[in-house]
Design an enzyme around this catalytic site. Structure first.
Site, mmCIF file in Angstrom:
data_model
loop_
_atom_site.group_PDB
_atom_site.id
_atom_site.type_symbol
_atom_site.label_atom_id
_atom_site.label_comp_id
_atom_site.label_asym_id
_atom_site.label_seq_id
_atom_site.Cartn_x
_atom_site.Cartn_y
_atom_site.Cartn_z
ATOM 1 N N LYS A 147 10.160 19.582 -2.058
ATOM 2 C CA LYS A 147 9.590 18.363 -2.624
ATOM 3 C C LYS A 147 8.107 18.374 -2.245
ATOM 4 O O LYS A 147 7.752 18.234 -1.076
ATOM 5 C CB LYS A 147 10.264 17.106 -2.058
ATOM 6 C CG LYS A 147 9.607 15.834 -2.569
ATOM 7 C CD LYS A 147 10.175 14.580 -1.941
ATOM 8 C CE LYS A 147 9.259 13.411 -2.211
ATOM 9 N NZ LYS A 147 9.686 12.188 -1.520
ATOM 10 N N GLY A 151 8.076 3.426 0.486
ATOM 11 C CA GLY A 151 8.492 2.494 1.533
ATOM 12 C C GLY A 151 8.235 1.037 1.244
ATOM 13 O O GLY A 151 8.401 0.194 2.130
ATOM 14 N N ALA A 205 10.654 6.935 -4.626
ATOM 15 C CA ALA A 205 9.766 6.020 -3.915
ATOM 16 C C ALA A 205 9.781 4.591 -4.462
ATOM 17 O O ALA A 205 9.767 4.375 -5.673
ATOM 18 C CB ALA A 205 8.320 6.519 -3.912
ATOM 19 N N GLY A 206 9.841 3.680 -3.538
ATOM 20 C CA GLY A 206 9.732 2.264 -3.866
ATOM 21 C C GLY A 206 11.031 1.601 -4.283
ATOM 22 O O GLY A 206 11.076 0.381 -4.468
ATOM 23 N N ASN A 253 15.308 6.324 0.299
ATOM 24 C CA ASN A 253 15.290 6.502 1.748
ATOM 25 C C ASN A 253 15.241 5.155 2.458
ATOM 26 O O ASN A 253 16.234 4.637 2.952
ATOM 27 C CB ASN A 253 14.122 7.402 2.160
ATOM 28 C CG ASN A 253 14.153 7.808 3.636
ATOM 29 O OD1 ASN A 253 13.589 8.828 4.012
ATOM 30 N ND2 ASN A 253 14.823 7.067 4.500
ATOM 31 N N THR A 254 14.061 4.525 2.432
ATOM 32 C CA THR A 254 13.835 3.322 3.238
ATOM 33 C C THR A 254 14.863 2.226 2.979
ATOM 34 O O THR A 254 15.370 1.601 3.922
ATOM 35 C CB THR A 254 12.409 2.787 2.971
ATOM 36 O OG1 THR A 254 11.485 3.822 3.253
ATOM 37 C CG2 THR A 254 12.113 1.585 3.835
#
Lengths: 66, 260
Positions: B95, B156, B182-183, B204-205
């Protein structure tokens, strides 16, 4: 002998190979990648690769990330 | 089934491994997410904690590891990290992240394109993290990206898919899988991306910092499946004007006389 290890100064008491250094640091060789002066050292060369005065050593591994 | 560079994936949820409270919670969340692709980062070993190794915590499961180049500020740094990643993982999955500004963590399009081109020539399987720019997505595909990973919103931030019209164009034009990365802060965001036709999402987050990361991982797994199923089922068209769901014929008298 003084080297830079992961960005910090470190003194080595005796002549060391990459494998010696990993053992001193209690690191399992299979879990890390070693860069010596920005060149990646192959694991089968850890024993035969000596660290010299002023060398820059980076020891890197996977961590959690996204 | 999702296919990237010849590898098939049953799960369309990719999981990041950052910010989990413990290795145990991370492993349980991965299990609950049913994901097959896991991202990891590269950092200097903490020499005070030599036994702290994520790969030991993840065990010998059959995941595809997708190392990222997080921390790289330009193409050269990303390529250096790519080489370390390949040495560490023994595989060429990558990535590609090039984020020069730590405040926004937005990807540098020029350096990302340069690095993609060079790494593809070195036989890396490159999945570039990119802004949701349809022209850039085409250029990344032209130089051999195995997938493109447009951001929903900055890393994040949990803001969801803010640039959906751009991502729709990327999906419409794509010749490689599109992974919205992301996001994504809630299962509904993931479902929305999948309903739009994204091939996968990377989260992830939203999972790792949830009150119960394991339950949240399961919720995301369901949302991704639901969104994909809805996309395949064919969504109804949006309309500004109401369109009755109930029959227009056979209605009772409009003078409400029947209520008397």
């Amino acid at each position: 002998m003084n080297i830079t290890l992961n960005g910090n100064n470190k003194s080595l008491q005796k002549k060391s190979s990459v494998l010696d250094l990993l053992k001193d640091l209690q690191l399992t060789p299979e879990t890390v990648v070693v860069e010596l002066n920005t060149t990646i050292i192959q694991p089968d060369s850890y024993d035969s690769t000596d660290i010299g005065e002023g060398d820059q050593v980076e020891i890197i591994r996977f961590v959690g990330g996204g | 089934m999702l296919c990237i560079s010849g590898t098939e994936f049953r799960s369309r949820l990719f999981l990041g491994t950052g910010k989990f409270s413990s290795s145990t919670v991370m492993a349980e969340a991965i299990e609950a997410s049913d994901c097959q692709m896991i991202t990891v980062a590269l950092r200097r070993v903490d020499l005070e904690n030599p036994d702290d190794d994520i790969m030991t915590a993840l065990g010998q499961r059959e995941y595809t590891f997708l190392p990222n180049t997080s921390g790289a500020r330009n193409a050269d740094e990303a390529i250096r990290l790519a080489h370390i990643a390949r040495a560490a993982s023994g595989s060429s999955w990558l990535k590609l992240e090039v984020t020069p500004d730590p405040r926004t963590l937005l990807p540098d399009p020029v350096e990302t394109l340069l690095a993609t081109e060079r790494l593809v020539k070195e036989d890396f399987i490159v999945l570039p993290y990119m802004n949701a720019d349809p022209i850039l997505a085409l250029k990344l595909q032209d130089v051999g990206a195995a997938a493109v990973m447009p951001l929903g919103s900055p890393i994040g931030t949990n803001q969801g898919v803010l640039n959906d019209s751009q991502i729709e164009i990327i999906i419409e034009q794509a010749r490689v899988p599109v992974v919205v990365d992301a996001g994504i802060g809630a299962p509904s965001h993931a479902a929305y991306a999948m309903e739009m036709g994204a091939d996968a999402v990377l989260v992830n987050t939203a999972i790792s910092v949830a009150g119960d990361p394991v339950a949240m991982a399961a919720a995301f797994a369901q949302a991704v499946k639901a969104g994909r199923t809805a996309y395949l089922a064919g969504m109804g068209q949006k309309s500004k004007q109401a369109c009755a769901s109930s029959p227009e014929t056979g209605k009772l008298s409009s003078d409400l006389g029947f209520l008397a």
